[in-house]
Design an enzyme around this catalytic site. Structure first.
Site, PDB file in Angstrom:
ATOM      1  CE  LYS A   1     -26.476 -49.158 -44.271  1.00  0.00           C
ATOM      2  NZ  LYS A   1     -27.280 -50.716 -44.711  1.00  0.00           N
TER       3      LYS A   1
ATOM      4  CG  ASP B   1     -27.642 -52.092 -38.325  1.00  0.00           C
ATOM      5  OD1 ASP B   1     -27.816 -53.408 -38.526  1.00  0.00           O
ATOM      6  OD2 ASP B   1     -26.920 -51.440 -39.061  1.00  0.00           O
TER       7      ASP B   1
ATOM      8  CG  ASP C   1     -28.358 -48.908 -41.287  1.00  0.00           C
ATOM      9  OD1 ASP C   1     -28.615 -50.064 -40.939  1.00  0.00           O
ATOM     10  OD2 ASP C   1     -28.503 -48.853 -42.386  1.00  0.00           O
TER      11      ASP C   1
END
Length: 346
Positions: free
Chosen positions: A255, A240, A253
Site C-alpha cells: 500500500k 500482490d 499486500d
C-alpha cells in the site's frame, strides 16, 4: 470576573454603604455533535487515509462541526449488530485447505508464478474482492468518504479531482511495477541507485526507498500479481505477492500513503482484503501450497521507512470471519437487486 459597585444610603446614616457583587459570565454548554456516535477518532483517520495529497486546510473535526452548524442535528440510528463486531457469519467456511499442507521448505528456484486474470474463462460474473468490500462499506464510512470527495471537488473542480485521482492511480501502478521487477529478478534496492532509474518519478523513487528495508527481509517469492479464485465462495482477486517475510510465508499486500500508518487499525479494510486473498489462494488448485500468514506494507513517497503489519494465523483467521460477513452482505444485496428487477419486469 466582573465587579459591580453600587452605592446605598441607609436612612439615618451619614455614610454610604458599599456592597460588592461578583459573578461569572456564563455561557451555554457546547452542543455535542450527533456525529460522535460514529467514533470520531476512527473515522477522522479514515478521511486522513484517503487524503494522501493534502490540498485542504480543513480537518475531519472541523468538517463535523461545520456539518452540524449548517445542517443541524442528525438523528442517528444505533449501529447494527454486524457493525458491532460481535456478529458471526451464518455459514462458516474453512480458511485452510485440508488437501494441502503448509509449506516448510524453500521452493524450487525459478520465476514466481503469475496467473493473469482472464475474464473469458467463465469469470465474467465472478465478483472481485475489491468490488465486494467497496459495496459493503458501512454507512459511516460512506458518509465520510463522500464528504471528503465533495470537498475535493469544490476545491479542485471535477476535472481537477479526476486528474488528482488519476495521478494517484498512476503512481501506485508504477510503484507496483517497479516492485515486480525487483522481486521477479531477485534484486534488491541497493543494487540500483535513483540515478539509474530516471524514468521513475520522485514519488516512485520515494516509495522504493521507503520499502528498501522491508525488501531485505523478503525471500523465496512464489507469486507476483497473480489471480486467485475461490470456487466454493465464488469470488476472485489478484494478490500482490506471496513470499517469505523473515522466514514466514505470507500473502503480502503493498500500500502507499502520505500519512503515517503505524498501527494495523490505520489500514481499515486491508486486513480483511488480505484474509480474502489468502483464503482464495488456499482454495485455488493452481497453487500447490497454502498460506497461513499475511503482511501489509505501507510505503511513503517521502522515503520514510515503511510500516510492516504482520498478520499471524490466529489474527488472519479472525479477519477471515469478518470477510465472510461482508461476503454474505454482498450476496444479500445482489439477491435483493435481482428480486426487485424481476418484480419490475412483471
Amino acid at each position: 470576573m466582573l465587579v459591580f459597585k453600587r452605592m446605598w444610603f441607609v436612612r439615618g446614616a451619614s455614610l454610604p454603604v458599599r456592597t460588592l457583587f461578583t459573578g461569572y459570565r456564563l455561557s451555554s454548554p457546547k452542543r455535542r455533535s450527533p456525529y460522535n456516535f460514529s467514533n470520531s477518532e476512527r473515522y477522522s483517520a479514515l478521511v486522513k487515509s484517503v487524503m494522501s495529497f493534502r490540498v485542504s486546510s480543513q480537518n475531519p473535526e472541523s468538517l463535523l462541526a461545520e456539518d452540524d452548524h449548517l445542517y443541524g442535528p442528525v438523528i442517528a440510528s444505533p449501529p447494527s449488530s454486524k457493525s458491532s463486531g460481535t456478529a458471526k457469519p451464518e455459514a462458516t467456511h474453512p480458511f485452510l485447505n485440508s488437501s494441502k499442507t503448509p509449506e516448510t521448505e524453500e521452493p524450487v528456484l525459478g520465476f514466481p508464478a503469475r496467473i493473469l486474470l482472464n475474464r473469458e474463462q467463465g469469470r465474467t460474473l465472478v465478483p472481485s474482492v475489491s468490488r465486494i468490500l467497496q459495496q459493503t462499506l458501512s454507512p459511516e464510512q460512506i458518509f465520510h468518504l463522500e464528504r471528503w470527495k465533495r470537498r475535493m471537488i469544490a476545491e479542485l473542480g471535477e476535472d481537477g479531482f479526476q486528474e488528482y485521482s488519476q495521478n494517484l492511480f498512476r503512481q501506485g501502478k508504477r510503484f507496483h511495477s517497479v516492485l515486480e521487477d525487483f522481486l521477479t529478478l531477485g534484486a534488491t534496492w541497493k543494487d540500483k541507485s535513483p540515478a539509474e532509474t530516471p524514468e521513475d518519478s520522485p514519488e516512485v523513487q520515494g516509495y522504493m526507498q521507503s520499502v528498501s528495508h522491508i525488501l531485505e527481509d523478503i525471500s523465496a517469492v512464489r507469486a507476483i500479481e497473480s489471480t486467485v479464485q475461490h470456487d466454493a465462495l465464488n469470488y476472485l482477486g489478484i494478490v500482490d505477492c506471496v513470499a517469505r517475510y523473515r522466514g514466514v510465508l505470507c500473502v503480502i499486500d503493498w500500500k502507499t500513503s502520505e500519512k503515517p500508518k503505524p498501527f494495523l487499525g490505520n489500514t481499515y479494510d486491508n486486513p480483511i482484503q488480505v484474509a480474502a486473498y489468502t483464503g482464495a489462494l488456499n482454495s485455488d488448485g493452481n497453487y500447490k501450497y497454502q498460506v497461513e500468514n499475511g503482511l501489509i506494507v505501507v510505503a511513503y513517497k517521502d522515503g520514510s521507512p515503511a510500516h510492516a503489519h504482520q498478520l499471524n494465523s490466529e489474527l488472519l483467521l479472525e479477519y477471515w470471519k469478518k470477510w465472510l460477513l461482508r461476503l454474505e452482505e454482498f450476496k444479500s444485496q445482489r439477491s435483493n437487486h435481482v428480486t426487485s428487477a424481476f418484480s419490475e419486469k412483471r
